[in-house]
Structures are given as structure tokens and as C-alpha cells.
Scaffold this active site. Structure first.
Site, mmCIF file in Angstrom:
data_model
loop_
_atom_site.group_PDB
_atom_site.id
_atom_site.type_symbol
_atom_site.label_atom_id
_atom_site.label_comp_id
_atom_site.label_asym_id
_atom_site.label_seq_id
_atom_site.Cartn_x
_atom_site.Cartn_y
_atom_site.Cartn_z
ATOM 1 C CB ILE A 1 3.077 3.912 -5.708
ATOM 2 C CG1 ILE A 1 2.996 4.392 -7.158
ATOM 3 C CG2 ILE A 1 2.666 4.970 -4.702
ATOM 4 C CD1 ILE A 1 1.593 4.715 -7.639
ATOM 5 N N GLY B 1 4.754 0.433 1.068
ATOM 6 C CA GLY B 1 4.853 -1.020 1.203
ATOM 7 C C GLY B 1 4.349 -1.523 2.545
ATOM 8 C CE1 TYR C 1 -0.052 1.397 -6.142
ATOM 9 C CE2 TYR C 1 -0.873 -0.577 -7.220
ATOM 10 C CZ TYR C 1 -0.875 0.800 -7.084
ATOM 11 O OH TYR C 1 -1.694 1.572 -7.877
ATOM 12 C CB CYS C 2 0.267 0.822 0.136
ATOM 13 S SG CYS C 2 1.764 0.402 1.051
ATOM 14 N NE ARG C 3 3.897 8.684 0.887
ATOM 15 C CZ ARG C 3 5.028 8.584 1.587
ATOM 16 N NH1 ARG C 3 5.231 7.528 2.343
ATOM 17 N NH2 ARG C 3 5.949 9.517 1.514
#
Length: 106
Positions: A97, A73, A69-71
Site C-alpha cells: 500500500i 509487499g 496486499y500489505c505495507r
């Protein structure tokens, strides 16, 4: 499933639950160390997108279940593609996230 559901992207809450239910799974946050320090999913390890060449130290087995995951996607989507090209066979982008509804760790 509605017509525009594909625009929403992965459900990070469901992805985290799937990760937690998968034996041997690794949860990887591909954001920068600074973003990671501001708050990350419980149990996540930080491996920034620009440092993915170091994945072998974290996941030496190419069949290890990896959940990324990241900020938003986007970076985790890029990382998923890159890891698949590197030969990893069980890579899942769980999204961003910013759509997470649980508590974060700092």
C-alpha cells in the site's frame, strides 16, 4: 522493461484494477488490524498474516480469486505462498500500500 524492473515488485494500482475487474474477487489486507484501521484500499477485508488459518470463513472455495496486499509487499508475498500451500489456486500478491496512488478508506 528495464534491467532492474524486477526489483520494484508488483504494481498495486494495476493489481487493484485487475481485482475490481475480476468477478467474485476478494481483496485481502494482510496487515495488522491497527494498520488496517489507519487506512486501507477501498473494498479490502482485513485478514492478518498471522490469522490466515481463518481464510475458509472468508473464502471457502479454493478457486476463489484472492488479491493480497500489505505495507510493502513482503507479508502479502508470504501470505500468497501460504495460501497456495493450503490449496488456494488463484492467489495474487498485488504488493504494498505504500506504493498506492489512490485514496484510502478508514
Amino acid at each position: 522493461m528495464g534491467f532492474f524492473d524486477f526489483l520494484r515488485g508488483p504494481d498495486i494500482d494495476a493489481g487493484l484494477a485487475q481485482c475490481q475487474e475480476t468477478p467474485g474477487a476478494l481483496l485481502l489486507d494482510v496487515r495488522t488490524p491497527g494498520e488496517y484501521a489507519e487506512g486501507h484500499l477501498p473494498g479490502a477485508r482485513n485478514l492478518p498474516l498471522q490469522s490466515l488459518e481463518g481464510i475458509a470463513a472468508v473464502a471457502p472455495a479454493k478457486d476463489a480469486p484472492l488479491f493480497l496486499y500489505c505495507r510493502s509487499g513482503a507479508r502479502s508475498g508470504q501470505a500468497t505462498s501460504l495460501l497456495q500451500r493450503m490449496g488456494y489456486t488463484r492467489v495474487t500478491n498485488i504488493g504494498g500500500i505504500m506504493n498506492y496512488h489512490g485514496k484510502v478508506e478508514r
